[in-house]
Design a protein around this motif. Sequence first.
Motif, PDB file in Angstrom:
ATOM      1  N   VAL A   7       2.556  26.075 -14.102  1.00 23.85           N
ATOM      2  CA  VAL A   7       2.295  26.893 -15.286  1.00 23.85           C
ATOM      3  C   VAL A   7       0.896  27.484 -15.149  1.00 23.85           C
ATOM      4  O   VAL A   7      -0.059  26.798 -14.804  1.00 23.85           O
ATOM      5  CB  VAL A   7       2.455  26.072 -16.588  1.00 23.85           C
ATOM      6  N   GLU A   8       0.812  28.804 -15.388  1.00 26.48           N
ATOM      7  CA  GLU A   8      -0.489  29.451 -15.296  1.00 26.48           C
ATOM      8  C   GLU A   8      -1.265  29.223 -16.591  1.00 26.48           C
ATOM      9  O   GLU A   8      -0.686  29.065 -17.655  1.00 26.48           O
ATOM     10  CB  GLU A   8      -0.322  30.962 -15.061  1.00 26.48           C
ATOM     11  N   ARG A   9      -2.551  29.240 -16.476  1.00 32.86           N
ATOM     12  CA  ARG A   9      -3.431  29.140 -17.634  1.00 32.86           C
ATOM     13  C   ARG A   9      -3.270  30.368 -18.529  1.00 32.86           C
ATOM     14  O   ARG A   9      -3.212  31.501 -18.041  1.00 32.86           O
ATOM     15  CB  ARG A   9      -4.859  29.090 -17.107  1.00 32.86           C
ATOM     16  N   VAL A  10      -3.210  30.137 -19.842  1.00 35.22           N
ATOM     17  CA  VAL A  10      -3.294  31.230 -20.814  1.00 35.22           C
ATOM     18  C   VAL A  10      -4.745  31.313 -21.257  1.00 35.22           C
ATOM     19  O   VAL A  10      -5.249  30.378 -21.877  1.00 35.22           O
ATOM     20  CB  VAL A  10      -2.385  30.964 -22.030  1.00 35.22           C
ATOM     21  N   PRO A  11      -5.458  32.394 -20.922  1.00 41.03           N
ATOM     22  CA  PRO A  11      -6.887  32.419 -21.255  1.00 41.03           C
ATOM     23  C   PRO A  11      -7.126  32.530 -22.762  1.00 41.03           C
ATOM     24  O   PRO A  11      -6.339  33.118 -23.486  1.00 41.03           O
ATOM     25  CB  PRO A  11      -7.416  33.646 -20.515  1.00 41.03           C
ATOM     26  N   ARG A  12      -8.216  31.970 -23.206  1.00 42.80           N
ATOM     27  CA  ARG A  12      -8.629  32.002 -24.608  1.00 42.80           C
ATOM     28  C   ARG A  12      -8.938  33.436 -25.037  1.00 42.80           C
ATOM     29  O   ARG A  12      -9.492  34.207 -24.260  1.00 42.80           O
ATOM     30  CB  ARG A  12      -9.885  31.141 -24.772  1.00 42.80           C
ATOM     31  N   SER A  13      -8.604  33.798 -26.263  1.00 46.14           N
ATOM     32  CA  SER A  13      -8.763  35.178 -26.745  1.00 46.14           C
ATOM     33  C   SER A  13      -9.920  35.347 -27.705  1.00 46.14           C
ATOM     34  O   SER A  13     -10.095  36.411 -28.273  1.00 46.14           O
ATOM     35  CB  SER A  13      -7.475  35.620 -27.447  1.00 46.14           C
ATOM     36  N   ARG A  14     -10.711  34.306 -27.924  1.00 48.17           N
ATOM     37  CA  ARG A  14     -11.830  34.452 -28.843  1.00 48.17           C
ATOM     38  C   ARG A  14     -13.127  34.301 -28.089  1.00 48.17           C
ATOM     39  O   ARG A  14     -13.146  33.793 -26.990  1.00 48.17           O
ATOM     40  CB  ARG A  14     -11.735  33.427 -29.974  1.00 48.17           C
TER      41      ARG A  14
END
Lengths: 94, 94, 94, 94, 94, 94, 94
Positions: free
Chosen positions: D87-94
């Motif tokens: 599973v790839e990392r989902v980067p933070r959006s804040r």
Amino acid sequence: MNLRRVMLDVDKARSRPEMTEIAAAIEAAPGVEAVNITVTEIDVETVGMEVTVVGEQIDYVALVDAIDGTGAVVHSTDELVAGDRIVERVPRSR
Amino acid sequence: MNLRRVMLDVDKARSRPEMTEIAAAIEAAPGVEAVNITVTEIDVETVGMEVTVVGEQIDYVALVDAIDGTGAVVHSTDELVAGDRIVERVPRSR
Amino acid sequence: MNLRRVMLDVDKARSRPEMTEIAAAIEAAPGVEAVNITVTEIDVETVGMEVTVVGEQIDYVALVDAIDGTGAVVHSTDELVAGDRIVERVPRSR
Amino acid sequence: MNLRRVMLDVDKARSRPEMTEIAAAIEAAPGVEAVNITVTEIDVETVGMEVTVVGEQIDYVALVDAIDGTGAVVHSTDELVAGDRIVERVPRSR
Amino acid sequence: MNLRRVMLDVDKARSRPEMTEIAAAIEAAPGVEAVNITVTEIDVETVGMEVTVVGEQIDYVALVDAIDGTGAVVHSTDELVAGDRIVERVPRSR
Amino acid sequence: MNLRRVMLDVDKARSRPEMTEIAAAIEAAPGVEAVNITVTEIDVETVGMEVTVVGEQIDYVALVDAIDGTGAVVHSTDELVAGDRIVERVPRSR
Amino acid sequence: MNLRRVMLDVDKARSRPEMTEIAAAIEAAPGVEAVNITVTEIDVETVGMEVTVVGEQIDYVALVDAIDGTGAVVHSTDELVAGDRIVERVPRSR
């Protein structure tokens, strides 16, 4: 030479021709299968457009004549793709 | 060596040759299957182009000669791909 | 170890060897299937290139020797991929 | 826990070990299927590398020991992926 | 509600727990199928991580408890995906 | 009109409701198949979120009511997709 | 001419019409199959939107009339695609 894609820099006056007229004229040119007209600049008097035309055995001279015939102006040809398939540009790395 | 893709930096005078002439000359060179000519600079006298050629067993010398024969000038070769398939460049990470 | 991809930083003099000579020498090395040579710098005397080689059971020493044999210079190895498939680098996030 | 991908920050001296030695040592560790070693920094004395290892049931301790055994130094573990798939990392959006 | 993906902002002390302990604890939580732990910051005392967990019917409370149980600290939940499939965020355009 | 995707700008107080409550309320609204809640801002008192909802025949009024019912606040609707399939926005080029 | 995609720059007052009304009016226009309405600007009095419409044999005049009929204002047409398929714009490289 089998011309498959052409990208043109085209201007028109704001009032006329309509973009739909230009699209219709291009679509009727020999060898054209589809066209994308994207507005990239709106000035006081003129509208600047990038026109991408795809097809098979596109007749380049007839294509430019078709656009001229609507009252729009072809400023330059910015890309040509010819051959047995569409090949994308590989950008320079230096 | 099976040359499959070549990227060339090519200049021409604004007046001539036409880009369609250059495309036709390239397409006629031995081993060429398709070509993309992208304009990257328009100067007072000259037009700068990036030319991407794909095929199988491309004859490099004949290709350059074909371009020279139209009156355009090959400034440099910026990429070569050879072998049993096209491999993209892996860019350096440092 | 099954070496599948190598990325090398290679320089050559402007006059010689030709890039096609380097590509031919690399393609002839044991295990090489395809090669991409991309020019990243053109200086007064030298041309800097990034060379990406793919294959199976690539002979690393023979590959470097093949490049040296043309008169080009291997400055550094910037990436190695080995194993039962090609795995791309996951870049660091900090 | 089924460890499937590990990303490590590894340094080595310029002179030794060779990158091919490190790759061979990693490939021989239990559970490793493929490895990518990318150089991200070349200093006067040392070479900084990002090492991406993929496989199934990777033995983390044996992997780190294998790298240490070549004379290279593992500075940090920057990513772990475990479970029934990568599973790839989902980067933070804040 | 069928929780399918959770992204958490997690910190741990540098010395302990090990990242492999955290991954093992997460993987053992009900509904978890795979986990990616990416280090985004290394400070003097602590390590900051982004943790992406995927699965089906993930038990959110048990997941957070599992992480807390290792000695790591969940700072915030940064993304939740629920429903009959994983849907990616459409970013705002204004 | 068959509403297939909605993107909403939603705020909540830090203490409550829980993000899982909001996700559960959205998932229960008529026509909703999946939801992504991404935190884009954490302030002293409030948490800002971008909420992407996909489905078929989504009941827009019921969706907004469901979110309001949890105590969260819908600030604006930032994207609507309707019709026989999901179409992505083509961004303006001027 | 088979019009397949239109991108319009549309404004509305903040209070009315609702975006769902605009989407419903567009979806009911001849030839329209799907629509994406993305908000790109929220001002004191008005909301700016980019509207992407896809279909087959889209009736351009009826489409613009449908939007006008809701009380929203079409400022400009920013892209037209016509022909036997949707062709994406090739952006200019100079």
